[in-house]
Write an enzyme that holds these catalytic residues in place. Structure first.
Site, PDB file in Angstrom:
ATOM      1  CG  ASP A  29     -31.388  23.503 -24.766  1.00 13.31           C
ATOM      2  OD1 ASP A  29     -32.135  24.332 -24.227  1.00 13.31           O
ATOM      3  OD2 ASP A  29     -30.323  23.800 -25.316  1.00 13.31           O
ATOM      4  CB  THR A  36     -30.492  26.779 -28.498  1.00 12.55           C
ATOM      5  OG1 THR A  36     -31.487  27.779 -28.341  1.00 12.55           O
ATOM      6  CG2 THR A  36     -29.342  27.315 -29.324  1.00 12.55           C
ATOM      7  CG  ASP A  96     -26.093  22.771 -27.503  1.00 14.86           C
ATOM      8  OD1 ASP A  96     -26.823  23.290 -26.635  1.00 14.86           O
ATOM      9  OD2 ASP A  96     -25.941  23.246 -28.636  1.00 14.86           O
TER      10      ASP A  96
END
Length: 820
Positions: free
Chosen positions: A325, A327, A576
């Site tokens: 991912d 970000t 996250d």
């Protein structure tokens, strides 16, 4: 209570399309103060506390029990007691070795437990509880019945309760019910422990705590040491099962044989029988596997990496595709507003219909949007830093962010009393495809910048068509902070032939630009996930061909993981945000950042507490070290098992005395297996993990064990015909021991390849240990090992050399004939 307007496009919810909902202001902000200090104390005294033990590892009694009470320890223990009764202490040395090995296993796992427990405390999220009107974070175990627990996006419900405040509160209960669609919660609705918030916010009163909570046992199990599927462990269990089948009938035959041969001396018969049974047991293989895993946990723990399930170390080493991912993984959490570009339509204060937006007015709108969220994410925090919230603006309604929408919204009341509705989100979602502003946005995306659109809407926020016909007011340009270690980590994966796939909810071109700056191969060819085929097979093809995917919904992330797995890939997923939970859960290995939502940390097998993407190569390397080294030392243990079983069979068929006493095999095992295996199991090893562990180990162990057994038994038979008179038996045993030692040393020399200075030193040191025993008088007596004459010892050496050459040929031939 203020309420949440989730705005950043990097925090989508897991369902990919949760329905928006608004509640009245009274329901959102009743100002409930929570319990008083006196009420909390009263509940604590009554034991109404959330006292579910949160353990990150097995308890100390469990560790001791698992290491002591094993099948093979029971066998060895019984034989140890028998030997103490009928033979000198040197014939019972194998029992002390087992005690030492078991103690090492317990100590190492207790060290790992200490590391896991301390890291789990560091990584454990603390829920926000309101008491006496003040919200504060407290440990999960301090929540009491009736506490008011606040919720925000990504928070996990740690106890059961009833919603008393809700602001577009959407909760995902898939971990409990299997239902992927989030459930909209209103005051009075029930929430279950184990579920988590995907959008909006609110608060609930704890109605069940401790072991009464619906998912208390699930939550406890999820945070506890577990032994999930591991090819290494299952392979070793399979090997031990085969060994047991061989060992039992062979041992029975050996008992009968030695009783007949040594009928005039039952004590000698027992000694020889035990000497034949003990080396069949590869007890150290299981022990070394546990020790290797435990030390791996300790090593990673020092790097602030929490391994919640030990075999995850092995699993990540087998990964050939890692989905990242953007970000929080490739970029740091922080962002900066670099520019706000005003657009030419709007109905602003001080301007009529269609008047150009005013810069100061746009700044106040952005500030009001930021002030409406007490838990801003990175995108909104950057806006808050740039535009502090105006004190005289009021937020009357909020539209939580949804990954299906790619935008959030808020209804604002200005000081003049004028009401206005605003949306903040992805420009390519809010603007029509032919809008000229999209070309300008595309240019910004190609530079790796994130762009949000601020637009005004005339519709109610709970209108499904709220985004239709919006009037753009401004573009908010955000710059992401690249992780300084991300480029090196991507380069490491490329060198290790692990394909990296960047999967993000952001604009594909923007994601590609970030990935390109970090040197990801194929970053220039980006894919908009909205164009991906729904068919799994076609999706898998697109995924294998591409490297960067943007505008990915959480459900698509899950589908992408499944598509890759359908092609035989072992997939790791990092993330996250709440949007990553479902994909993390389905991936072979889930890796969460320590600063991520509690939901992601709950389902991940590995948590990077320092939020450092650069720790991943360490995990991969640790897994490869464990797998490669255990496979290496397994050859040593199983060669011993094979030659022990075959020697016993040859003895039974020949009706001769077993050639060895337990002390001889204890010496051989220590010098050629025990000590070397310990060092080899902990050595660096960068070999890529491969499947078919059992097949690869047995293809070498069987021919090597056969050669060792036949050569040793040949030496023994030659020695029996050579020596006569008093002391003949000890001389025969010594000659056979010399042959077996030299062949075992050659096996060790092969297993120790490729050679380094310390591996050469290890082999030579073990050889020196045997020489010292042979030339030292008191050690000769202790081990009943004395070479008599010169012709027979040299014959033993000659047979060993011939067997070693044959062993070398067989080793090479097997590698070519039966490739892994």
């Amino acid at each position: 209570m203020t309420y949440r307007a989730e705005t950043a496009v990097d925090e989508p919810d897991p369902d990919g399309g949760a329905a928006s909902a608004l509640t009245d202001a009274a329901a959102r902000r009743p100002g409930h103060p929570g319990l008083s200090t006196a009420e909390v104390a009263e509940r604590v005294s009554r034991g109404e506390v959330n006292d579910v033990p949160a353990r990150s590892s097995r308890s100390t009694p469990d560790i001791i029990r698992a290491n002591v009470f094993t099948r093979f320890n029971a066998i060895i223990g019984i034989l140890f007691v028998i030997m103490l009764a009928v033979a000198p202490i040197q014939d019972a040395l194998f029992g002390f070795v087992i005690v030492a090995n078991t103690a090492i296993g317990i100590i190492q796992e207790l060290r790992a437990k200490k590391t896991l427990d301390s890291l789990a405390v560091i990584g454990e999220a603390k829920p926000t509880v309101r008491r006496d009107g003040v919200a504060a974070e407290i440990p999960v175990g301090e929540i009491v019945l009736g506490d008011l627990v606040e919720l925000g996006p990504g928070d996990k419900c740690v106890v059961d309760g009833e919603v008393v405040e809700a602001d577009g509160l959407e909760i995902d209960e898939s971990l409990l019910t299997g239902e992927a669609d989030p459930v909209l919660k209103r005051p009075g609705d029930q929430v279950m422990s184990g579920s988590f918030v995907v959008a909006g916010g609110g608060a609930f009163t704890a109605t069940k705590v401790g072991r009464e909570a619906y998912a208390a046992q699930l939550a406890e199990e999820a945070s506890r040491f577990t032994l999930v599927h591991s090819e290494l462990r299952s392979g070793i269990s399979q090997i031990l099962k085969y060994v047991t089948w061989m060992m039992v009938p062979t041992a029975i035959g050996l008992v009968i044989s030695q009783s007949v041969v040594e009928k005039n001396d039952w004590r000698e018969a027992v000694r020889r029988m035990v000497g034949g049974i003990v080396p069949m047991v590869p007890e150290g293989l299981v022990l070394l596997t546990s020790v290797a895993f435990a030390i791996g946990v300790i090593r990673l723990g020092r790097k602030q990496c929490l391994v919640q399930e030990l075999p995850a170390i092995e699993g990540l080493a087998r990964v050939d595709v890692v989905c990242l991912d953007k970000t929080g993984t490739l970029t740091e959490g922080g962002m900066d507003v670099t520019e706000v570009r005003l657009l030419g339509s709007g109905d602003q204060a001080g301007g009529g219909e269609g008047a150009a937006p005013d810069e100061a007015y746009v700044g106040r709108v952005l500030g009001a949007l930021g002030a409406s969220d007490p838990r801003p994410n990175a995108s909104l925090q950057a806006i808050i830093d740039a535009y502090p919230g105006p004190a005289d603006w009021e937020c009357t309604a909020a539209l939580p962010f949804s990954s299906a929408r790619k935008y959030s919204g808020a209804a604002l009341t200005e000081p003049s009393g004028e009401a206005s509705g605003w949306l903040l989100g992805a420009p390519d979602v809010l603007l029509p495809a032919d809008d000229p502003a999209l070309g300008e946005i595309e240019d910004l995306n190609t530079q790796g910048l994130r762009v949000l659109l601020l637009a005004r809407t005339e519709r109610e926020l709970d209108d499904e068509r709220v985004a239709e016909g919006v009037r753009p007011a401004a573009l908010v340009v955000l710059e992401q902070r690249l992780r300084p270690d991300a480029a090196d980590t991507l380069r490491y994966f490329a060198e290790q032939n692990v394909a990296a796939k960047v999967i993000s909810g952001d604009n594909a071109v923007s994601v590609g630009a970030v990935a390109g700056k970090l040197g990801l191969p194929g970053a220039e060819h980006t894919v908009d996930a909205r164009q991906l085929p729904a068919d799994r097979e076609e999706m898998a093809t697109a995924l294998e061909d591409g490297a960067v995917f943007g505008r990915v919904t959480p459900q698509q992330k899950r589908d992408m993981v499944g598509a890759l797995q359908s092609r035989g890939h072992t997939v790791a997923m990092t993330g996250d945000g709440v949007n990553d939970v479902l994909a993390l859960k389905d991936a072979d290995i889930g890796v969460s950042m320590g600063s991520g939502s509690e939901a992601t940390r709950a389902v991940a097998q590995i948590v990077l507490l320092n939020n450092s993407f650069s720790t991943l190569p360490s995990v991969v390397a640790e897994g490869r070290r464990v797998i490669g080294n255990i496979e290496r030392v397994a050859n040593l243990f199983l060669v011993k098992t094979v030659y022990s079983v075959l020697l016993a069979l040859l003895v039974v068929c020949s009706q001769v005395s077993y050639p060895f006493l337990p002390r001889h095999l204890t010496l051989l095992s220590t010098l050629t297996i025990g000590v070397p295996a310990f060092f080899l199991a902990l050595a660096p090893n960068k070999e890529r993990a491969r499947p078919n562990f059992v097949r690869r180990v047995m293809r070498y162990a069987i021919p090597a064990g056969v050669i060792a057994a036949v050569a040793t038994f040949a030496t023994y038979l030659v020695a029996r015909s050579h020596y006569t008179g008093e002391g003949a038996r000890d001389a025969e045993t010594s000659a056979a021991t010399l042959t077996l030692f030299l062949i075992s040393m050659w096996v060790l020399a092969i297993v120790a390849r490729p050679y380094t200075w310390w591996r050469i030193g290890l082999v030579l040191t073990m050889a020196l240990g045997f020489v010292i025993v042979v030339v030292t008088p008191w050690l000769q007596d202790f081990f009943a090992l004395k070479l008599v004459g010169t012709s027979m010892p040299w014959t033993a050496v000659g047979i060993a050399v011939a067997a070693s050459l044959l062993l070398e040929v067989a080793w090479r031939w097997v590698g070519r004939r039966f490739p892994a």
